[in-house]
Design a protein around this motif. Structure first.
Motif, PDB file in Angstrom:
ATOM      1  N   THR A  76      11.994 -17.248  48.169  1.00  0.00           N
ATOM      2  CA  THR A  76      12.677 -17.998  47.478  1.00  0.00           C
ATOM      3  C   THR A  76      13.864 -17.350  46.682  1.00  0.00           C
ATOM      4  O   THR A  76      14.996 -17.695  46.702  1.00  0.00           O
ATOM      5  N   GLU A  77      13.741 -16.052  46.513  1.00  0.00           N
ATOM      6  CA  GLU A  77      14.918 -15.128  45.807  1.00  0.00           C
ATOM      7  C   GLU A  77      15.653 -14.784  46.758  1.00  0.00           C
ATOM      8  O   GLU A  77      16.955 -15.001  46.856  1.00  0.00           O
ATOM      9  N   GLY A  78      15.075 -14.513  47.979  1.00  0.00           N
ATOM     10  CA  GLY A  78      16.172 -14.151  49.015  1.00  0.00           C
ATOM     11  C   GLY A  78      16.731 -15.277  49.581  1.00  0.00           C
ATOM     12  O   GLY A  78      18.110 -15.135  49.940  1.00  0.00           O
ATOM     13  N   ALA A 113      13.063 -24.325  48.848  1.00  0.00           N
ATOM     14  CA  ALA A 113      13.817 -23.047  48.343  1.00  0.00           C
ATOM     15  C   ALA A 113      15.333 -23.697  49.007  1.00  0.00           C
ATOM     16  O   ALA A 113      16.401 -23.397  48.209  1.00  0.00           O
ATOM     17  N   VAL A 114      15.236 -23.843  50.300  1.00  0.00           N
ATOM     18  CA  VAL A 114      16.424 -24.177  50.872  1.00  0.00           C
ATOM     19  C   VAL A 114      17.268 -25.476  50.432  1.00  0.00           C
ATOM     20  O   VAL A 114      18.385 -25.576  50.070  1.00  0.00           O
ATOM     21  N   LEU A 115      16.387 -26.339  50.639  1.00  0.00           N
ATOM     22  CA  LEU A 115      16.976 -27.842  50.153  1.00  0.00           C
ATOM     23  C   LEU A 115      17.409 -28.066  48.779  1.00  0.00           C
ATOM     24  O   LEU A 115      18.496 -28.445  48.660  1.00  0.00           O
ATOM     25  N   CYS A 117       4.522 -25.441  47.117  1.00  0.00           N
ATOM     26  CA  CYS A 117       5.652 -25.754  46.450  1.00  0.00           C
ATOM     27  C   CYS A 117       5.802 -27.180  45.997  1.00  0.00           C
ATOM     28  O   CYS A 117       6.396 -27.583  44.949  1.00  0.00           O
ATOM     29  N   ALA A 118       5.295 -28.257  46.748  1.00  0.00           N
ATOM     30  CA  ALA A 118       5.612 -29.481  46.470  1.00  0.00           C
ATOM     31  C   ALA A 118       4.291 -30.115  46.153  1.00  0.00           C
ATOM     32  O   ALA A 118       4.313 -31.564  45.919  1.00  0.00           O
ATOM     33  N   SER A 119       3.174 -29.632  45.958  1.00  0.00           N
ATOM     34  CA  SER A 119       1.907 -29.981  45.441  1.00  0.00           C
ATOM     35  C   SER A 119       1.971 -30.764  43.985  1.00  0.00           C
ATOM     36  O   SER A 119       2.734 -30.180  43.185  1.00  0.00           O
TER      37      SER A 119
END
Length: 390
Positions: free
Chosen positions: A73-75, A103-105, A322-324
């Motif tokens: 995510t940081e990357g 993380a991208v979206l 991450c979407a839970s």
């Protein structure tokens, strides 16, 4: 009966050899890697450079092309925001895909509010992109293509080699989120012209909270400013005291990572048994190239939350960790054309090298029996049996 862990795309068990490699840097050799004036600091620094070499050798790249951080995510944030900052004079157009990790979206949504135009490639029913659409979407002002190697929910593997070559031909940077692929398939970055690659250690039996970036050193070096300002750690790309033990674990985990043939056979057995013995199931992305460890299955006319609650002995997932907790259906399945009912009925099963055959067999029997039991009490299932719903 002990529980069975089948959520390895969310995170993996740390390998005992990895933990063993880390312990000295949590106990005896606890020096700051930037304090090279004394022996403990030099030991820490040398350990980090050894981890960097291990990862560079695994990817077949130069040591100075590997940068450590807290994870993917940081990357992703570093790359997307940094490329816009550096290459904004060339253009402000980014290409990504509708099924990318949040993380991208979410970072793309942030950039859109600041004047960046983002094109989101569609996928077909199997979760695959159209390479011709990618070619057609690249413009003169395109500065970055950011498309993952393998999807974290469906396991669908994108043609990252072809994407890299298309970007190379068009002189556009390609950032590949390889978080789910690293450790599961070999990646020779000397041969594959990916410009930037993102990875996280906890996806390949390393510790949480550490990962890194590969940034290719071209004739004209790729310029990405630091997201986290501070000292000159990581060649100035990422400030802050280096997490020596975690970085050592990251290097060791990738060094010993190998594709395991039995995982594919376990996954195929699981899917074959479920499809043969349970009516009204859908294996998402079944016709696509998928990760050997991943199966995303819709048990129609049952909510996945209800099914998982009835299977407390199994560690399963309804999609991305991450979407839970979100009330919306999976954005990955929606992009694949799956309706809301089937999306809410879907469970992701993801295996690892530590998954045993008898665990898969037990899980299959538990899932099949529980689906039968839940459906027997379901008014929705009765409506289906009566022909009142599809």
């Amino acid at each position: 009966m002990s529980w069975i862990y089948l959520d390895n795309n969310a995170t993996t068990k740390i390998d005992p050899a990895v933990l063993e490699s880390m312990l000295p840097f949590l106990q005896e050799s606890y020096g700051n890697a930037s304090s090279i004036q004394h022996k403990p600091g030099r030991e820490a620094n040398q350990a980090i450079e050894q981890a960097r070499r291990q990862i560079a050798q695994k990817f077949n790249v130069k040591d100075n092309e590997i940068f450590f951080n807290s994870g993917a995510t940081e990357g992703i944030n570093t790359v997307l925001r940094g490329v816009v900052e550096t290459y904004g004079k060339k253009g402000k157009h980014i290409i990504t895909c509708q099924t990318e990790h949040k993380a991208v979206l979410s970072t793309c949504a942030y950039l859109e509010k600041r004047g960046v135009e983002v094109s989101y490639l569609a996928v077909n029913a199997n979760g695959e992109i159209d390479l011709q659409q990618l070619r057609d979407t690249i413009r003169k002002d395109t500065i970055l293509v950011c498309i993952m190697a393998a999807n974290n929910e469906s396991g669908v593997v994108h043609p990252y080699e072809d994407i890299a070559r298309i970007c190379q031909e068009q002189d556009v940077l390609y950032c590949c989120d390889a978080t789910q692929l690293v450790g599961k398939r070999e990646l020779d970055l000397e041969r594959i012209p990916i410009d930037i690659l993102v990875f996280s250690a906890h996806k390949f039996h390393g510790p949480k909270g550490v990962g890194g970036l590969f940034i290719r050193r071209k004739t004209k070096p790729i310029q990405i400013p630091a997201l986290v300002s501070g000292g000159k750690q990581e060649q100035g790309l990422r400030g802050g005291t280096l997490n020596v033990a975690a970085i050592v674990g990251c290097g060791k985990a990738l060094d010993i990572a190998r594709p395991h043939a039995q995982i594919r056979s376990y996954r195929d057995y699981l899917e074959e048994q479920i499809q043969r013995r349970v009516p009204q199931v859908i294996v998402h992305g079944k016709e696509a190239d998928r990760l050997d460890n991943t199966s995303y299955i819709a048990f129609r006319h049952i909510r996945s939350a209800e099914l998982m609650t009835s299977l407390p002995q199994l560690a399963l997932s309804s999609g991305s960790a991450c979407a839970s907790g979100l009330l919306d259906p999976s954005h990955v399945l929606k992009a694949m054309g799956v309706n809301d009912d089937d999306a809410f009925s879907s469970i992701r099963i993801s295996l690892s090298k530590f998954t045993e055959r008898d665990e898969v067999e037990r899980a299959v029997e538990d899932i099949i029996q529980t689906v039968y039991n839940v459906r027997q009490l379901s008014p929705i299932w009765k409506l289906f049996l009566d022909g009142l719903i599809d």
